[in-house]
Design an enzyme around this catalytic site. Sequence first.
Site, PDB file in Angstrom:
ATOM      1  N   CYS A 108       6.447 -27.210 -47.747  1.00 36.35           N
ATOM      2  CA  CYS A 108       5.923 -25.791 -47.051  1.00 36.35           C
ATOM      3  C   CYS A 108       7.232 -25.419 -46.150  1.00 36.35           C
ATOM      4  O   CYS A 108       7.661 -26.151 -45.430  1.00 36.35           O
ATOM      5  CB  CYS A 108       4.829 -26.417 -45.923  1.00 36.35           C
ATOM      6  SG  CYS A 108       4.266 -24.800 -45.229  1.00 36.35           S
ATOM      7  N   HIS A 110       7.587 -22.269 -44.741  1.00 36.06           N
ATOM      8  CA  HIS A 110       7.493 -21.849 -42.996  1.00 36.06           C
ATOM      9  C   HIS A 110       7.293 -23.221 -42.234  1.00 36.06           C
ATOM     10  O   HIS A 110       7.610 -23.185 -41.177  1.00 36.06           O
ATOM     11  CB  HIS A 110       6.484 -20.856 -43.028  1.00 36.06           C
ATOM     12  CG  HIS A 110       4.830 -21.504 -42.896  1.00 36.06           C
ATOM     13  ND1 HIS A 110       4.130 -21.989 -43.670  1.00 36.06           N
ATOM     14  CD2 HIS A 110       4.559 -21.905 -41.362  1.00 36.06           C
ATOM     15  CE1 HIS A 110       3.160 -22.437 -42.758  1.00 36.06           C
ATOM     16  NE2 HIS A 110       3.383 -22.481 -41.575  1.00 36.06           N
ATOM     17  N   ASP A 254      -1.094 -16.423 -46.422  1.00 37.04           N
ATOM     18  CA  ASP A 254       0.089 -16.724 -45.572  1.00 37.04           C
ATOM     19  C   ASP A 254       0.511 -15.620 -44.774  1.00 37.04           C
ATOM     20  O   ASP A 254       0.735 -14.482 -45.421  1.00 37.04           O
ATOM     21  CB  ASP A 254       1.189 -17.103 -46.753  1.00 37.04           C
ATOM     22  CG  ASP A 254       2.563 -18.037 -45.913  1.00 37.04           C
ATOM     23  OD1 ASP A 254       2.504 -17.657 -44.677  1.00 37.04           O
ATOM     24  OD2 ASP A 254       2.839 -18.848 -46.519  1.00 37.04           O
ATOM     25  N   CYS A 258       5.832 -16.842 -47.147  1.00 40.83           N
ATOM     26  CA  CYS A 258       5.745 -18.209 -47.958  1.00 40.83           C
ATOM     27  C   CYS A 258       7.160 -18.724 -48.489  1.00 40.83           C
ATOM     28  O   CYS A 258       7.873 -18.068 -49.450  1.00 40.83           O
ATOM     29  CB  CYS A 258       4.631 -17.881 -48.992  1.00 40.83           C
ATOM     30  SG  CYS A 258       4.147 -19.314 -49.673  1.00 40.83           S
TER      31      CYS A 258
END
Length: 332
Positions: A108, A110, A254, A258
Amino acid sequence: MSLSTRGAEAAPLQVTGPAFPAAIRVVDSHTEGEPTRVVVDGWPQPAGRTMAERRERLRREFDHLRASVVLEPRGHAAIVGALLTPPVEPGSAAGVVFFNNVGYLGMCGHGLIGVVTTLHYLGRLGPGVVRIDTPVGTVGAELGADGAVTIENVPAYCHALDVAVEVPGLGRVVGDVAWGGNWFFITHLPGLSVELPNLDALYRATRAILAALREQGITGKDGAEIDHVELSAPPRRADADCRNFVLCPGGEYDRSPCGTGTSAKMATLHARGELALGAPWRQESITGSLFHGWLTAGPAGLVPHIRGRAFVTGEATLRFDPADPFQGGLVP
Ligand code: PYC
């Protein structure tokens, strides 16, 4: 009147179920608009020699904690959680497993920026480069003197260009299948504006695409499930190259551009000869926030670099009262 309601006459009903700790401590942040909740204390460590094994143990043994930490009434559907573990690779500072309202993520982008910013806030990390292990590989992160974080993601690649899928209500949609730490179907839908007031239509279209991909057996490499849909659109900001809308696996969008989605997008552009190694790619999100990205060549393929900022928004001690009917979260 006494405020004490604990009379000897009312012994609480004992219901056996999954074990909850008395408290879990978290630090909340957002990265370019997208929330991250880093667990800093109270969650038992999952066993496992690799991060993929640890993610599996979390899924089997601690899924009730995932739901209770992320979902209402303590959180909300858009939060991405991050559980820190000891590292599994020499040279790494830590491991991390990311999770959301329905399950677990590979990487991930972020979230990693949020983790680094949180560790800095807690005084556990200074400016410089760290390596962090994830279930899909070891990634790098550099905290700059200005507070921005640059991540060096796992290698990204384009699995298939111009894949057609028949989508009820939309017709034939053509897009690219790419890996950026998660699997993405990346397309653009002319006529559907990527603007927040248009969220309902964006949700309808991307959920229909996701369902059609599943029904028609369109997957990533080795049958891997595609669980993110990314719509590309012309930028609104003068300093961006592209704007996006990204549907995440839990059905939320998101709020940031992203990180894994920007990585996958850059891999498709490179495959088309439209993004050279080292060339800048400025990805705007539907909320108007921005990631700076570029690709370099690594021993295992294209290495995406993503730079963005996170801000700490709060610290909390989450409590788990056994008498609370929603002790384990409001599971949909
Ligand atoms: O930034 O990679 C990302 C991401 C994945 C899901 C939500 N954010």
